[in-house]
Each structure stands twice: as structure tokens, then as C-alpha cells.
Design a protein around this motif. Structure first.
Motif, PDB file in Angstrom:
ATOM      1  N   LYS A 283     -38.366  26.695 -29.713  1.00 50.91           N
ATOM      2  CA  LYS A 283     -37.496  25.811 -29.597  1.00 50.91           C
ATOM      3  C   LYS A 283     -36.134  26.489 -29.423  1.00 50.91           C
ATOM      4  O   LYS A 283     -35.518  27.187 -30.510  1.00 50.91           O
ATOM      5  N   TRP A 284     -35.719  26.722 -28.260  1.00 47.04           N
ATOM      6  CA  TRP A 284     -34.614  27.214 -27.752  1.00 47.04           C
ATOM      7  C   TRP A 284     -33.360  26.227 -27.935  1.00 47.04           C
ATOM      8  O   TRP A 284     -33.507  25.200 -27.660  1.00 47.04           O
ATOM      9  N   ASP A 285     -31.972  26.927 -28.118  1.00 52.42           N
ATOM     10  CA  ASP A 285     -31.169  26.159 -28.378  1.00 52.42           C
ATOM     11  C   ASP A 285     -30.567  25.796 -26.661  1.00 52.42           C
ATOM     12  O   ASP A 285     -31.000  26.396 -25.920  1.00 52.42           O
ATOM     13  N   ASP A 286     -29.746  24.725 -26.681  1.00 54.86           N
ATOM     14  CA  ASP A 286     -29.315  23.931 -25.734  1.00 54.86           C
ATOM     15  C   ASP A 286     -28.252  25.265 -24.491  1.00 54.86           C
ATOM     16  O   ASP A 286     -28.707  25.239 -23.300  1.00 54.86           O
ATOM     17  N   GLN A 287     -27.770  25.801 -25.318  1.00 52.20           N
ATOM     18  CA  GLN A 287     -26.901  26.937 -24.431  1.00 52.20           C
ATOM     19  C   GLN A 287     -27.970  27.987 -23.925  1.00 52.20           C
ATOM     20  O   GLN A 287     -27.405  28.518 -22.690  1.00 52.20           O
ATOM     21  N   ARG A 288     -28.581  28.405 -24.514  1.00 51.30           N
ATOM     22  CA  ARG A 288     -29.560  29.505 -24.041  1.00 51.30           C
ATOM     23  C   ARG A 288     -30.355  28.999 -22.861  1.00 51.30           C
ATOM     24  O   ARG A 288     -30.933  29.753 -21.902  1.00 51.30           O
ATOM     25  N   ILE A 289     -30.979  27.773 -22.900  1.00 52.54           N
ATOM     26  CA  ILE A 289     -31.727  27.214 -21.862  1.00 52.54           C
ATOM     27  C   ILE A 289     -30.717  27.081 -20.458  1.00 52.54           C
ATOM     28  O   ILE A 289     -31.021  27.477 -19.745  1.00 52.54           O
ATOM     29  N   ARG A 290     -29.412  26.590 -20.761  1.00 52.52           N
ATOM     30  CA  ARG A 290     -28.644  26.653 -19.418  1.00 52.52           C
ATOM     31  C   ARG A 290     -28.360  27.957 -18.946  1.00 52.52           C
ATOM     32  O   ARG A 290     -28.220  28.053 -17.781  1.00 52.52           O
ATOM     33  N   GLU A 291     -27.998  28.709 -19.832  1.00 55.07           N
ATOM     34  CA  GLU A 291     -27.865  30.319 -19.371  1.00 55.07           C
ATOM     35  C   GLU A 291     -29.224  30.717 -18.626  1.00 55.07           C
ATOM     36  O   GLU A 291     -28.941  31.361 -17.542  1.00 55.07           O
ATOM     37  N   LEU A 292     -30.297  30.712 -19.110  1.00 52.45           N
ATOM     38  CA  LEU A 292     -31.760  30.927 -18.746  1.00 52.45           C
ATOM     39  C   LEU A 292     -31.772  30.495 -17.146  1.00 52.45           C
ATOM     40  O   LEU A 292     -32.120  31.089 -16.272  1.00 52.45           O
TER      41      LEU A 292
END
Length: 603
Positions: free
Chosen positions: A30-39
Motif C-alpha cells: 500500500k503506497w500513499d497517494d502522493q507517491r502514486i501520482r509521482e510514479l
């Protein structure tokens, strides 16, 4: 080992179909929302993502597999590859770009979120430095609330709304039909959108569709030990895996066991049954209501199994090393564990009785958990021979030398090996003693410095006081036993309590030393709120004993009652120190050293 660069789309297809899965020992994602957007921004810009690693299946390393988070396929096939490194990145991309379901994630405070990911077409074709700002996540209902929470700031519930606002749903990027329908609706929404989409397609859509994933593929011939070692080296950002977790996945993937038993081997269930039985019978092994790993751990048990296994191998192959290092545990075959675990369970049960005989009955009073590993291994190897009086006497002496000599406070694996080999060998050749006995020493002024349960020797001295026959000062009839320690709420009490320390000017270091402490009941401690000359009269009256008889009770704690009646702290301290040293010497079977430095006692 080979280096490959498959397309992101192809890798996500493999994940979705179950062709690529995870080994069971991988923890949930479970990654956080900010890291997903950056990815996502990284992929849309075609920037390097970093290498991922997969293991081809069908070889020696048999791990039970499970799909990545979000995969829902009926009749999941056997995987052809297991993802060792890159789980977070590929799971994030799979859920955000491939699934027709919102992504379960968390915010920067760890609060649960369910999000869809969109990209603003107009902002996306601007400066690459602003690409992160073009990507937004919206709630499951596609509505972004206004700042004051009273309305809707952005409504993306329909394709029309999405096109009007200019937000492209990223989860349709690999669905050709839906992508074409959305593009058509977007271009119809505004005459300028056709050119806008053409640029968006070139700068974003094409980048995602052509994005390559650099992937290291380990051959199916890679051993299980090597796989686990590689995984731990590449998994630097996560919580380190335990040996138990790695073996759980290895044993669960054992196809021979599953075919013979119509189910896979569940190591956690086997360990839970063992630990519950041991901890229920012997509280010294921990409190399972707190955690199955409280007290005696799965790693302790596996180490004991490995010691016995390697000892037995050595009997047939003398070049084999007796060992319980990490590599030995990872190489522990399932069938050997199944064969040996009942013997070790029984051996640890024997250890529980052994510790009770030493008056060590709770985990908080256990000097060294680590010392139980070789002790159980020795019992499993010796069997009933461990109860033969001479051998048992040596084991008891070895145990107390380990505790009082504080031999198990540092690195222990090499000591495990020597202790097992030497204690077992003594059964047949009694010409020497194990190194732990030979090397152990107890410096006389160590007693002055023992002041808390942080020290194994501190716990050991208290247990020896009980073992040698200490009576409680309120429940005076019989010596304290393993059973009455809990019944009477026995704890470690100061003989000259705080009030007496202040009145008599006793230095703090001496007041806190184990020399000024002894195991007594909670009830007895209630009357010990003044200097000894006063509280002894009260306790004697409460016990219904004459002073001369009550003095005999005091002596069972290796205390000179005359010194207490006179409140003579120095006399009490020096006398008791000598008596405790004799107690230690008797348990270790050797004399103590005088002092660490030349000179007399601390005061």
C-alpha cells in the motif's frame, strides 16, 4: 540471470492474468497517494523507473505464490514468474492504469483513501517540470468536494463532465475501445480539443504505451537460499523479512507435500500449536495473548531444530559443522522440520520444567532467552540421558555459569555450537567441561553494580535466593516455590526501604544494589515502610512468631537479622555480600574473583 525490457503494458497483462505473481513471503502493498501520482508522472515522461526483478518458476526454489493486490481472476494459473523486487511500483501502476476499480491507498497521515487517477490534458502538455501538477486523484464517487466541504468543486462522474473539465481517466489508457470513445467525446466537446489531444497523445499516451520496464530475470535453477538472499538485498526500503516468513513461503510451495496431503504446509499453524502448548504449560515461554512471538520465538525454535539436524548430520559426515546460522535455517528441508519439530517441542517442554526447578517461572524473570536454544537442542539429542544425575548436574552448572558469567549477552551462534557439541560429548567423555563453564567468571564487586532486571546476573541471583530456600516474611510457613511466586505476588523489594535510606544516609548506589534487595510478597512489603528495626517487629507479630523464630525466616534470605535489628546498614551490606558471593560460587562451581580493582568494598 538475464536482463530484459518488456513493455509496461505486457507486464501489467501478465500481472492481471496471474502469469506473474508474488512469492508468499512478500508483504502486502500500500503506497500513499502522493507517491502514486509521482510514479505516474515518471512513466508519462518516460523517465527511468528503476530495475525490477523476477524469478522464473519451475526450479528448485518452490515458493507458494499469490497475486498482486487488486488481481481478481477466477481459476488463477500457476505463475511462470514471481516478482521479487518492484511490487510497490508495479502494483501502483497496475491498479491506477489497468483496473476498472478505484485504487485503495492512504494519505500522508496513513488514513485510508479510495482514489481514481486523472490527468489534466492541457497542463500535461506544458513543461515537464509541472507534470506532477497535471495528475490528480479523486474520490471513489468522482466528486471532489469544495474547500469548505459544502459543495462540489470538481464533478467527473460522466465522460461529458470529464471532457468539459479536461481530465483524462488514466485507468482506460490500455483499453483501446474506451480510449477511442473518450477521445471522440473530448474532440467533440470543443473544436480546439483535436489539436490539444494530438499533442497529449504524443507527449503522454504514447509514452505510457511504449514505456519499458527494465527487468532482471533469475533462472529457475536459482536456489531457494540464493533467492531469499537476493530478495533481502533488493528489499532495502521495506521491513526486513524474518527467517520464519521466508520458510513459510518455501514450505507452502513444497509440491511433494501438497500432492501427498492435498493441502500445502502451513508453518504458522504448526508453530502456533507448538507455542500455545508450551506457553500454556510454562508461562516462562511468554504470553500468547500479547503475541504468538512474545517470549520464545519461532526463530528460537528453528535454531534449535537446525542445531539438532546439523549435529545428527555430523555423526554421519564428520566434516559437517554444527550450526544454526541464517543459511542453515533457510536450507532446512520441510521433511526434516516435520520429523524434528515434535522432538524439539518435547525438549522445550523439558526446558520449561528445568527452569521451574531453578525457580524461574515467568518470562520477565528469565535471564537469557537465547540460552534456551542450546539447552533444548541438548535435551533433544540426549533424550532421557539428560536426566541422569551427573549429566543433569553438569547442565545445571552450565546454565548458571552462562547466566552469572553473563555469557549469552552478545553474539551467541558460535557459543550455541560449542555448548551443544561439548555438553553432548561430556556424556561419553567426562574428562573436561564445556567452554561456557571454563570461561565464566563472576567478579565480587559485580554485586555492587547489579541494580535492575536488565542484567541476566541480577535475575539469576534472585532465582538462586528462591531456589536455596527463601521464605516469605508474611507467609512464613514454607519456602517460596514456583507456584507461590505468583500466588503471593512476589517481587523484588528493598530491605532498607527509602525512608530508612534517607534517615541513615545510605548512598543511592548501595541502596539500589541487589545486595539490598530480596524477593518478598506484596503483603509483606506493605509493612516495610520504615527502618528494619521497626518493620521486623511488625512482621513478626503479623506472622504470630517470636523474634528468635522470626529471625530464622530472615536468615533464609542470606541476611544477618542482628544487623537489621540494629539498623546497621554497613554490617548488613558487607555480610550479605559475602553470603551472596558464596551462593554464586556454589551455583557456578568455582570461586569468584575478588574485585575488579584493588581495594575494599564500596563504603
Amino acid at each position: 540471470m538475464a536482463l530484459d525490457s518488456p513493455k509496461l503494458q505486457d507486464v501489467l497483462k501478465q500481472i492481471h492474468s496471474g502469469v506473474m505473481q508474488l512469492p508468499e513471503f512478500q508483504r502486502n502493498w500500500k503506497w500513499d497517494d502522493q507517491r502514486i501520482r509521482e510514479l505516474i508522472a515518471t512513466v508519462t515522461l518516460n523517465y527511468p523507473l528503476g530495475v525490477v526483478m523476477a524469478l522464473e518458476t519451475g526450479g528448485e526454489a518452490q515458493f507458494r505464490a499469490r497475486p498482486l493486490a487488486g488481481v481478481q481472476v477466477e481459476g488463477l494459473p500457476e505463475p511462470s514468474a514471481l516478482l521479487l523486487d518492484g511490487q510497490q511500483r508495479l502494483t501502483s501502476l497496475y491498479q491506477a492504469l489497468y483496473l476498472d476499480r478505484p485504487v485503495e491507498t492512504v494519505d500522508d497521515r496513513g488514513r485510508e483513501l479510495t482514489r481514481w487517477y486523472f490527468m489534466h490534458v492541457g497542463r500535461a502538455i506544458g513543461s515537464p517540470a509541472d507534470r506532477d501538477e497535471a495528475i490528480v486523484s479523486v474520490p471513489e464517487d468522482y466528486r471532489v468536494p469544495s474547500a469548505n466541504g459544502r459543495g462540489v468543486a470538481l464533478d467527473l462522474t460522466t465522460i461529458a463532465n470529464q471532457c468539459a473539465a479536461g481530465y483524462f481517466p488514466l485507468n482506460i489508457i490500455f483499453d483501446g475501445k474506451r480510449l477511442s470513445r473518450w477521445r471522440s467525446a473530448f474532440e467533440k466537446a470543443d473544436s480546439a480539443n483535436e489539436d490539444l489531444w494530438a499533442e497529449f497523445e504524443e507527449r503522454v499516451v504514447d509514452n505510457i504505451k511504449s514505456f519499458l520496464i527494465p527487468m532482471i530475470r533469475l533462472d529457475a535453477t536459482t536456489s531457494a537460499v540464493a533467492v531469499c538472499s537476493v530478495f533481502e538485498r533488493v528489499n532495502t526500503g521495506g521491513v526486513p523479512l524474518t527467517i520464519f516468513e521466508l520458510l513459510t513461503a518455501t514450505y507452502a510451495g513444497n509440491q511433494a507435500f501438497e500432492e501427498a496431503n492435498r493441502d500445502y504446509y502451513k508453518l504458522p499453524d504448526a508453530w502456533t500449536d507448538i507455542k500455545k502448548g508450551l506457553a500454556t504449560a510454562h508461562p516462562v515461554f511468554g504470553n500468547i495473548d500479547l503475541s504468538i512471538e512474545n517470549g520464545l520465538t519461532s526463530s528460537d525454535f528453528l535454531q534449535a531444530v537446525a542445531l539438532v539436524r546439523t549435529w545428527e548430520l555430523k555423526q554421519h559426515r564428520p566434516s559437517t559443522a554444527i550450526s544454526c546460522k541464517r543459511r542453515d535455517l533457510l536450507a532446512l528441508p520441510l521433511q526434516d522440520f516435520i520429523d524434528l519439530s515434535p522432538r524439539l517441542r518435547d525438549a522445550f517442554d523439558w526446558v520449561g520444567h528445568f527452569l521451574s526447578d531453578q525457580c524461574i517461572v515467568s518470562f520477565t524473570d528469565l535471564p537469557y532467552r537465547s540460552q534456551l536454544v542450546p539447552l533444548a537442542a541438548v535435551r533433544a539429542i540426549l533424550g532421557e540421558d539428560a536426566n541422569e544425575p551427573a549429566i543433569l548436574a553438569l547442565i545445571i552448572r552450565w546454565y548458571w555459569c552462562g547466566v552469572l558469567g553473563e555469557m549469552y549477552g552478545g553474539s551467541t551462534e558460535s557459543r550455541f555450537t560449542r555448548d551443544v557439541e561439548q555438553l553432548v560429548a561430556w556424556r561419553d567423555d567426562r574428562s573436561g567441561v564445556p567452554d561456557t563453564i571454563a570461561e565464566a567468571s563472576f567478579v565480587a564487586d559485580r554485586l555492587d553494580k547489579l541494580s535492575t532486571r536488565n542484567s541476566a546476573a541480577y535475575k539469576g541471583v534472585i532465582a538462586l535466593l528462591i531456589k536455596q530456600g527463601a521464605h516469605d516474611w508474611y507467609y512464613t510457613e514454607d519456602p517460596l516455590t514456583a507456584a507461590t511466586l505468583g500466588q503471593y505476588a512476589v517481587d523484588i523489594r528493598q530491605i532498607f526501604p527509602k525512608q530508612a535510606q534517607v534517615r541513615l544516609g545510605i548512598p543511592l548506589a548501595m541502596a539500589n544494589s541487589i545486595i539490598n534487595k530480596t524477593p518478598l510478597s506484596e503483603r509483606a512489603s506493605r509493612s516495610m515502610n520504615t527502618q528494619p528495626s521497626n518493620y521486623l517487629r511488625v512482621l513478626a507479630a503479623e506472622a504470630g512468631r517470636r523474634r528468635s523464630w522470626y529471625d530464622d525466616v530472615v536468615r533464609t534470605h542470606l541476611i544477618d537479622p542482628a544487623a537489621l535489628h540494629r539498623d546497621a546498614f554497613d554490617r548488613f551490606y558487607n555480610d550479605r555480600k559475602q553470603q551472596l558471593l558464596k551462593l554464586v560460587q556454589s551455583a557456578m562451581g568455582k570461586t569468584t574473583l575478588a574485585y575488579e580493582e584493588q581495594g575494599a568494598s564500596p563504603r
